[in-house]
Design an enzyme around this catalytic site. Structure first.
Site, PDB file in Angstrom:
ATOM      1  N   ASP A 172      -5.834  -1.056  10.861  1.00 14.74           N
ATOM      2  CA  ASP A 172      -6.478   0.192  10.087  1.00 14.74           C
ATOM      3  C   ASP A 172      -6.729  -0.502   8.556  1.00 14.74           C
ATOM      4  O   ASP A 172      -8.064   0.714   7.746  1.00 14.74           O
ATOM      5  CB  ASP A 172      -4.950   0.666   9.468  1.00 14.74           C
ATOM      6  N   ASN A 173      -6.805  -1.283   7.571  1.00 10.92           N
ATOM      7  CA  ASN A 173      -6.721  -1.730   6.382  1.00 10.92           C
ATOM      8  C   ASN A 173      -8.577  -1.971   6.316  1.00 10.92           C
ATOM      9  O   ASN A 173      -8.892  -1.341   5.793  1.00 10.92           O
ATOM     10  CB  ASN A 173      -6.165  -2.662   6.368  1.00 10.92           C
TER      11      ASN A 173
END
Length: 484
Positions: free
Chosen positions: A291-292
């Protein structure tokens, strides 16, 4: 000439004021823009039944991807919440992604498919893959490739969302809005929602689950919202993210050509097998924190993140058989909570080292000690009132957290875009509205969470191995994960 103590005192005051400002900005952003009434887009038209009217100039197609593994609390309600979005039914599809044909969640998915057959475009894909160590990306890749719309909404299976979340998210993406306001620096390329966990009434929540809830609703929420608003760099949690598949594929294509990188050691050859249409997500299977890394990639593509005033609600009923990455999340002990926080702090240590190093100073106790020491050294020239100042600091911080905790829980179950005449929408509600006693219940949990913050950080900094889904991993210098 200034003494060393004077200089240190001045630094402590400056940093204390900075953290207070950040905390208050995040807090007031939540209190002002997460109110259900303020979340209603002005240019959305509703018909007589309260359904969003189809407007080709405003809305476009969306594919919702839900990766599923095992049985989570309120799984049926969580999964059905995306099917009950107040959005034109011909403009969104839902793909449930499962790897194991014997997964216990499949009967629940099949029940939902039958219930919404003929009214919603939804399907179940069962297929295993191994593109890298990240099981979530391995599971999602088939749905990502099969999506018939460009906008992708990745929504974890264990979270519930309000009926108007999709409308607000698409408008925010298309019009580059952040909490309803036009962004001027960069176009919005990813819309995300604040993750919260809630112990529903009567769930017999354990202390570990209560600590998780407290962390997400107080400290994490206000700092997460602040960094999104400040838009200094990418800051994304993967519970609920909406972005364009074409943007992510373009990002991976540029990585393959050496024109863009998400880490300082990206090898363009590693991305070349993932540059076909619908293949871009697979590249991020090499990272634990996909996600990051996706957020960083879209940021470096020239975009930024935006919010909508919505939250992604993770119910935390104390259900037997609930499945999580390493332990039964909903029967968390204090030790389990500590291990989970240590794991993700270690992941962040490799991804954003500077921010992780100063994280203890964002917690009330450490920054309070720093600020009060500086005030006594520089302003009062005496430490006689140190503990009085510290007590005042903690009381103010505690009140801010309590008011925010209560407000978010109360706002989360209300939506101006909820159906007016559809009983399914009301039956799908999660029981969020809790009545708690401040001194007898909330305060001890808040105090324990604050006291545990520094020890958890120290434990995380002293180790390098990451225990993830019952397996140890190490993080390479290029941020890819390798099982040990």
């Amino acid at each position: 000439m200034f003494s060393i103590l004077t200089i240190l005192g001045a630094i402590c005051i400056i940093w204390w004021l900075a953290i207070l400002s950040i905390s208050l900005i995040g807090h007031f952003e939540i209190m002002n823009n997460f109110n259900s009434i303020k979340r209603k887009p002005e240019n959305v038209k509703l018909d007589a039944e309260g359904l969003v009217m189809d407007d080709d100039l405003l809305l476009e197609g969306v594919t919702i991807l839900r990766p599923i593994k095992g049985i989570d609390p309120d799984l049926e309600k969580c999964l059905e919440s995306c099917l009950l979005q107040n959005y034109p039914s011909n403009k969104f599809q839902v793909i449930f992604c499962v790897e194991d044909p014997n997964d216990p969640s499949i009967p629940i998915v099949l029940k939902l498919l039958k219930k919404h057959q003929g009214t919603k475009d939804c399907q179940l894909l069962i297929e295993s893959a191994n593109f890298g160590p990240n099981p979530k990306v391995n599971n999602l890749a088939k749905g990502y490739k099969a999506a018939k719309f460009d906008i992708i909404w990745v929504l974890d299976s264990n979270v519930w969302v309000n009926p108007g979340t999709l409308v607000r998210s698409v408008i925010s993406l298309r019009q580059s809005l952040d909490n309803g306001k036009k962004t001027t620096d960069r176009p919005v390329k990813l819309v995300h929602h604040v993750p919260i966990a809630v112990n529903e009434p009567g769930s017999n929540a354990t202390m570990g689950a209560k600590l998780d809830e407290m962390f997400l609703l107080t400290s994490h929420a206000k700092f997460y919202v602040f960094f999104n608003k400040a838009s200094i760099d990418s800051c994304v949690n993967g519970k609920s993210n909406l972005y364009r598949r074409s943007s992510l594929d373009e990002c991976v294509n540029k990585i393959s050509q050496g024109q863009l990188s998400v880490t300082s050691q990206d090898n363009s050859s590693d991305a070349r097998e993932f540059i076909g249409p619908g293949e871009g997500l697979r590249f991020f299977s090499r990272y634990i924190g996909e996600d990051n890394m996706i957020g960083i990639g879209l940021w470096r593509l020239g975009g930024r993140q935006g919010m909508t005033g919505d939250v992604a609600v993770q119910p935390m009923n104390n259900n037997k058989g609930a499945d999580d990455s390493s332990v039964n999340l909903y029967q968390l002990s204090v030790s389990d909570y500590v291990k989970r926080r240590v794991r993700w702090l270690r992941v962040r240590k490799y991804m954003v080292l500077a921010a992780t190093l100063v994280e203890p100073t964002t917690e009330s106790i450490v920054i309070g000690l720093m600020g009060c020491s500086g005030l006594c050294q520089i302003v009062l020239n005496s430490f006689d009132f140190f503990w009085w100042l510290f007590a005042l600091h903690e009381c103010v911080w505690c009140y801010i957290d309590f008011s925010q905790f209560t407000a978010v829980v109360n706002f989360a179950n209300v939506d101006e875009l909820a159906f007016k005449s559809n009983n399914d929408s009301s039956q799908n509600q999660i029981g969020l509205n809790k009545h708690i006693q401040f001194w007898s219940e909330w305060l001890p949990i808040w105090l324990l969470r604050e006291l545990l913050a520094l020890p958890i950080w120290i434990i995380a900094m002293c180790g390098g191995t990451i225990d993830w889904r019952n397996k140890p991993f190490k993080i390479n210098s290029d941020l890819s994960a390798v099982p040990l």
